[in-house]
Design an enzyme around this catalytic site. Structure first.
Site, PDB file in Angstrom:
ATOM      1  CG  HIS A  85      38.099   0.023   8.179  1.00 28.45           C
ATOM      2  ND1 HIS A  85      39.382   1.103   7.541  1.00 28.45           N
ATOM      3  CD2 HIS A  85      38.028  -0.763   9.279  1.00 28.45           C
ATOM      4  CE1 HIS A  85      39.805   0.459   8.976  1.00 28.45           C
ATOM      5  NE2 HIS A  85      39.538  -0.613   9.319  1.00 28.45           N
ATOM      6  CG  HIS A 135      42.644  -1.458  11.657  1.00 27.82           C
ATOM      7  ND1 HIS A 135      41.807  -2.404  12.980  1.00 27.82           N
ATOM      8  CD2 HIS A 135      43.504  -2.566  10.941  1.00 27.82           C
ATOM      9  CE1 HIS A 135      42.587  -3.725  12.842  1.00 27.82           C
ATOM     10  NE2 HIS A 135      43.449  -3.626  11.165  1.00 27.82           N
ATOM     11  CG  ASP A 151      41.564  -2.664  16.501  1.00 30.36           C
ATOM     12  OD1 ASP A 151      41.483  -1.526  16.949  1.00 30.36           O
ATOM     13  OD2 ASP A 151      40.703  -2.981  15.499  1.00 30.36           O
TER      14      ASP A 151
END
Ligand SMILES: [Zn+2]
Length: 308
Positions: A126, A165, A244
C-alpha cells in the site's frame, strides 16, 4: 535448488499498539509453524541487510524518504497515516523489510537459491510513491523490482499480488512502466477502494466480490493473470504474498483456504520455470488470523519446494 528464507529480528520490534492487527506475533506464528513443519532442513536461512537510499529512490519520491527519516521517533510513537505508525524500531524494520526483498533478488539472480520467501514486516504494497499507507512504509516489492531492473539489467519483471487488498501502492509506483507487469487480485469494493477502474496496459487488476471462494479465485487467475504472465515471459516473478483472503481472516470477506495458496504458488512456479529459470521472490504482505497465516505460509512454501 534450495529455498531461501530472508528475515531480520528487527522486523519484530516494529509495533503499532496492542490492538493493531499488523503485530509482531505474526512473524512468531510463521516461525513456530516452520519449526513444526519439518521444512527447516530444506531451506537456507539468510539475515536481511538494510535497503540503501539509492534502492529506495528507485521506487519512492526523495522528499517522502526524507520525511520518513526525519519523523522516525527516538521514543514514543508517531502516525504516518491513520493506520500506519512508527515506534523507535520501525525505521530499521522498514529498511530491513525492503532490504530482504532486494537481497532475495540478488540470491536468485546469483543462482544461490531457486526461490526466496521474506517473512518481514512492515508490509509494502500500500505504500505509494509519495507516502505511507495501510500498515506499509516502503514498497518492498516495487523496490525489489527496480533493483532487478537497475542492478541486474532485467527487462521484464512480473509482480503477482494475491493479498485481499488491492496493491495500490505497487500500482502507483509501476503504473505505465512496461518493464513491469503487475497482476493484483483483491476484494472489491473494499479498502483501499482503488483498482477496479484502472486501465493501464501493464496492470491486470482482478476485483472480486465479498464471499468469493477458491474456485472463482482460480478461474479468475486462470483467465486473467496466468496467461498474461506467460505472454509477458518475465525473467523474475515477485509475489506480494498476503494471506488475508483466507476464510478465517476477519479483516476481509474472501474465502480462500491453504490449498488455494498452494495452487497459485504451483502455477507461478511453473511459469517461472518457463521464462525466469525458476526465479521467484515472495514477500509477506497481509494475513491477520495467526493460525491461518501460519498454515497458509507453510502451504505456500511447500508448493515452492514441491513438497505438498
Ligand atoms: Zn491485505
Amino acid at each position: 535448488m534450495t529455498l531461501g528464507i530472508i528475515s531480520n529480528t528487527r522486523c519484530k520490534l516494529h509495533e503499532m499498539g496492542d490492538s493493531h492487527p499488523e503485530q509482531p506475533a505474526r512473524l512468531d506464528a510463521i516461525e513456530d509453524q516452520l519449526a513444526d513443519s519439518g521444512l527447516e532442513a530444506l531451506v537456507s536461512r539468510y539475515k536481511a541487510t538494510r535497503v540503501t537510499r539509492e534502492q529506495l529512490l528507485a521506487a519512492h519520491d526523495a522528499r517522502y524518504i526524507e520525511l520518513v527519516y526525519e519523523v522516525a521517533p527516538k521514543e514514543g510513537m508517531i502516525w504516518l497515516d491513520g493506520d500506519t505508525a512508527m515506534n523507535p524500531h520501525s525505521l530499521a524494520a522498514a529498511e530491513y523489510a525492503a532490504g530482504a526483498a532486494v537481497m532475495g533478488v540478488d540470491l536468485v539472480m546469483q543462482g544461490e537459491v531457486g526461490q526466496v520467501f521474506c517473512p518481514v514486516r512492515p508490509p509494502g504494497h500500500h505504500a505509494v510513491k509519495r507516502g505511507a499507507m495501510g500498515f506499509c512504509i516502503f514498497s518492498n516489492v516495487a523496490i525489489a523490482a527496480y533493483h532487478a531492473i537497475n542492478h541486474w539489467q532485467l527487462e521484464r519483471v512480473a509482480i503477482v499480488d494475491f493479498d485481499v487488498h488491492h496493491g495500490n501502492g505497487t500500482e502507483d509506483i509501476v503504473s505505465g512502466d512496461d518493464r513491469i507487469l503487475l497482476c493484483s487480485s483483491f476484494q472489491h469494493p473494499f479498502y483501499p477502494g482503488t483498482g477496479a477502474d484502472t486501465n493501464v496496459p501493464n496492470i491486470v487488476n482482478m476485483p472480486l466480490p465479498a464471499g468469493t471462494d477458491g474456485a472463482t479465485f482460480r478461474k479468475v487467475m486462470k483467465e486473467q493473470c496466468l496467461p498474461r504472465v506467460q505472454q509477458f515471459a518475465p525473467q523474475l516473478i515477485l509475489i506480494s504474498a498476503g494471506f488475508d483472503a483466507h476464510r478465517a481472516d476477519h479483516l476481509a470477506m474472501l474465502n480462500l483456504v491453504e490449498e488455494d495458496y498452494a495452487w497459485i504458488t504451483r502455477e507461478l512456479v511453473q511459469l517461472a520455470a518457463l521464462s525466469a529459470e525458476g526465479r521467484i521472490v515472495s514477500c509477506l504482505e497481509g494475513g491477520y488470523n495467526l493460525q491461518a497465516l501460519a498454515s497458509s505460509v507453510e502451504a505456500h512454501l511447500r508448493a515452492m519446494l514441491d513438497q505438498d
